[in-house]
Design a protein around this motif. Structure first.
Motif, PDB file in Angstrom:
ATOM      1  N   ILE A 139       0.805  -1.227   0.000  1.00 31.34           N
ATOM      2  CA  ILE A 139       0.000   0.000   0.000  1.00 31.34           C
ATOM      3  C   ILE A 139       0.837   1.275   0.000  1.00 31.34           C
ATOM      4  CG2 ILE A 139      -1.680   1.335   1.322  1.00 31.34           C
ATOM      5  CD1 ILE A 139      -2.727  -1.319   2.405  1.00 31.34           C
ATOM      6  N   MET A 140       1.861   1.307   0.818  1.00 33.45           N
ATOM      7  CA  MET A 140       2.639   2.536   0.990  1.00 33.45           C
ATOM      8  C   MET A 140       3.607   2.740  -0.176  1.00 33.45           C
ATOM      9  SD  MET A 140       1.427   3.889   3.678  1.00 33.45           S
ATOM     10  CE  MET A 140      -0.194   3.120   3.586  1.00 33.45           C
ATOM     11  N   GLY A 141       4.026   3.978  -0.334  1.00 32.77           N
ATOM     12  CA  GLY A 141       4.887   4.321  -1.457  1.00 32.77           C
ATOM     13  C   GLY A 141       6.230   4.883  -1.036  1.00 32.77           C
ATOM     14  N   ALA A 142       6.834   5.615  -1.949  1.00 28.33           N
ATOM     15  CA  ALA A 142       8.193   6.119  -1.762  1.00 28.33           C
ATOM     16  C   ALA A 142       8.290   7.112  -0.612  1.00 28.33           C
ATOM     17  CB  ALA A 142       8.679   6.767  -3.058  1.00 28.33           C
ATOM     18  N   ARG A 143       7.342   8.010  -0.500  1.00 27.82           N
ATOM     19  CA  ARG A 143       7.394   9.037   0.542  1.00 27.82           C
ATOM     20  C   ARG A 143       7.400   8.404   1.930  1.00 27.82           C
ATOM     21  NH1 ARG A 143       3.600  11.333   3.434  1.00 27.82           N
ATOM     22  NH2 ARG A 143       1.913  10.525   2.161  1.00 27.82           N
ATOM     23  N   GLU A 144       6.521   7.444   2.141  1.00 26.33           N
ATOM     24  CA  GLU A 144       6.445   6.777   3.443  1.00 26.33           C
ATOM     25  C   GLU A 144       7.702   5.956   3.716  1.00 26.33           C
ATOM     26  OE1 GLU A 144       2.390   7.567   1.845  1.00 26.33           O
ATOM     27  OE2 GLU A 144       4.055   6.405   1.035  1.00 26.33           O
TER      28      GLU A 144
ATOM     29  N   ARG B 131      12.011  16.073  -3.938  1.00 26.21           N
ATOM     30  CA  ARG B 131      13.166  16.347  -3.083  1.00 26.21           C
ATOM     31  C   ARG B 131      12.872  17.468  -2.077  1.00 26.21           C
ATOM     32  NH1 ARG B 131      18.592  14.932  -4.829  1.00 26.21           N
ATOM     33  NH2 ARG B 131      19.901  15.300  -3.031  1.00 26.21           N
ATOM     34  N   GLU B 132      12.222  18.526  -2.520  1.00 27.53           N
ATOM     35  CA  GLU B 132      11.938  19.651  -1.631  1.00 27.53           C
ATOM     36  C   GLU B 132      11.024  19.226  -0.480  1.00 27.53           C
ATOM     37  OE1 GLU B 132      11.041  19.814  -5.053  1.00 27.53           O
ATOM     38  OE2 GLU B 132      13.061  20.463  -5.529  1.00 27.53           O
ATOM     39  N   ASP B 133      10.009  18.453  -0.774  1.00 25.33           N
ATOM     40  CA  ASP B 133       9.060  18.017   0.250  1.00 25.33           C
ATOM     41  C   ASP B 133       9.640  16.963   1.181  1.00 25.33           C
ATOM     42  OD1 ASP B 133       7.246  19.717  -0.941  1.00 25.33           O
ATOM     43  OD2 ASP B 133       6.205  18.116  -2.032  1.00 25.33           O
TER      44      ASP B 133
ATOM     45  N   LEU C 184      15.575   7.264  -4.524  1.00 21.75           N
ATOM     46  CA  LEU C 184      14.182   7.726  -4.533  1.00 21.75           C
ATOM     47  C   LEU C 184      14.090   9.157  -5.061  1.00 21.75           C
ATOM     48  CD1 LEU C 184      12.993   6.291  -1.101  1.00 21.75           C
ATOM     49  CD2 LEU C 184      12.316   5.478  -3.380  1.00 21.75           C
ATOM     50  N   CYS C 185      15.069   9.975  -4.683  1.00 26.15           N
ATOM     51  CA  CYS C 185      15.092  11.367  -5.164  1.00 26.15           C
ATOM     52  C   CYS C 185      15.490  11.436  -6.629  1.00 26.15           C
ATOM     53  CB  CYS C 185      16.064  12.195  -4.329  1.00 26.15           C
ATOM     54  SG  CYS C 185      15.534  12.437  -2.622  1.00 26.15           S
ATOM     55  N   SER C 186      16.529  10.711  -6.998  1.00 24.32           N
ATOM     56  CA  SER C 186      17.020  10.804  -8.376  1.00 24.32           C
ATOM     57  C   SER C 186      16.025  10.243  -9.385  1.00 24.32           C
ATOM     58  CB  SER C 186      18.378  10.107  -8.520  1.00 24.32           C
ATOM     59  OG  SER C 186      18.253   8.706  -8.374  1.00 24.32           O
ATOM     60  N   ARG C 187      15.214   9.298  -8.979  1.00 19.62           N
ATOM     61  CA  ARG C 187      14.185   8.734  -9.865  1.00 19.62           C
ATOM     62  C   ARG C 187      12.889   9.524  -9.802  1.00 19.62           C
ATOM     63  NH1 ARG C 187      18.252   6.507 -10.766  1.00 19.62           N
ATOM     64  NH2 ARG C 187      18.651   4.398 -11.439  1.00 19.62           N
TER      65      ARG C 187
ATOM     66  N   ASP D 236      13.633  14.233   5.466  1.00 17.88           N
ATOM     67  CA  ASP D 236      13.857  12.786   5.587  1.00 17.88           C
ATOM     68  C   ASP D 236      15.179  12.365   4.958  1.00 17.88           C
ATOM     69  OD1 ASP D 236      11.517  12.201   7.016  1.00 17.88           O
ATOM     70  OD2 ASP D 236      10.334  12.149   5.172  1.00 17.88           O
ATOM     71  N   VAL D 237      15.577  13.030   3.882  1.00 13.96           N
ATOM     72  CA  VAL D 237      16.881  12.747   3.259  1.00 13.96           C
ATOM     73  C   VAL D 237      17.997  13.113   4.231  1.00 13.96           C
ATOM     74  CG1 VAL D 237      18.457  13.375   1.385  1.00 13.96           C
ATOM     75  CG2 VAL D 237      16.032  12.991   0.898  1.00 13.96           C
ATOM     76  N   VAL D 238      17.903  14.291   4.829  1.00 12.33           N
ATOM     77  CA  VAL D 238      18.919  14.747   5.784  1.00 12.33           C
ATOM     78  C   VAL D 238      18.961  13.817   6.998  1.00 12.33           C
ATOM     79  CG1 VAL D 238      19.544  16.622   7.370  1.00 12.33           C
ATOM     80  CG2 VAL D 238      18.868  17.140   5.013  1.00 12.33           C
ATOM     81  N   LEU D 239      17.801  13.443   7.512  1.00 12.62           N
ATOM     82  CA  LEU D 239      17.754  12.528   8.660  1.00 12.62           C
ATOM     83  C   LEU D 239      18.340  11.164   8.316  1.00 12.62           C
ATOM     84  CD1 LEU D 239      14.264  13.417  10.172  1.00 12.62           C
ATOM     85  CD2 LEU D 239      16.519  13.901  11.159  1.00 12.62           C
TER      86      LEU D 239
END
Length: 142
Positions: A71-76, A119-121, A111-114, A125-128
């Protein structure tokens, strides 16, 4: 941005990773992938908002295998990656731990490069994830 579920994303990420060159590396990355998938079903699900946790709960009632991954996607998934690198989640074997750290760090970037996440939103999470990877690297050496 297409909505791909975590299962499809992980399948594509691990297929695209060049870890299959050596048999031991293949086994190591399979262990990391299994551990990540198990973590997402429990630890990742715990990080979801109330509506998504309820949705996962409903899927579990139907006996669905791996409801988070379905169910969940990349953001989660990106949001869950720092927790995957927390000390209690680190794999016991030193080399597996290093592979786990590498996978989580590369997955966040992938996940960001694809463009599976904006990336902005998702920058927090990327930094963490990067900070958690650095902390895990330091603890892996000890």
């Amino acid at each position: 941005m297409d909505h791909l579920n975590a299962d499809t994303i992980l399948d594509r990420f691990f297929a695209a990773s060049g870890h299959t060159r050596h048999p031991e590396s293949l086994l190591r990355y399979e262990r990391v992938q299994m551990h990540l998938r198990a973590y997402l079903e429990d630890g990742g699900a715990a990080l979801l908002d109330a509506d998504d946790r309820q949705l996962i709960g409903l899927e579990r009632q139907f006996g669905t295998d791996a409801p988070y991954a379905r169910i969940m996607g990349a953001r989660e998934m990106l949001h869950a990656l720092p927790g995957f690198l927390a000390a209690p989640q680190l794999l016991p074997d030193f080399h597996d731990r290093l592979a786990q750290i590498s996978v989580a760090s590369r997955l966040a970037q992938w996940l960001c490069s694809r463009r599976l996440v904006q990336r902005e939103d998702s920058w927090d999470d990327v930094v963490l994830t990067r900070a958690a990877a650095e902390q895990a690297r330091r603890s892996a050496v000890l």
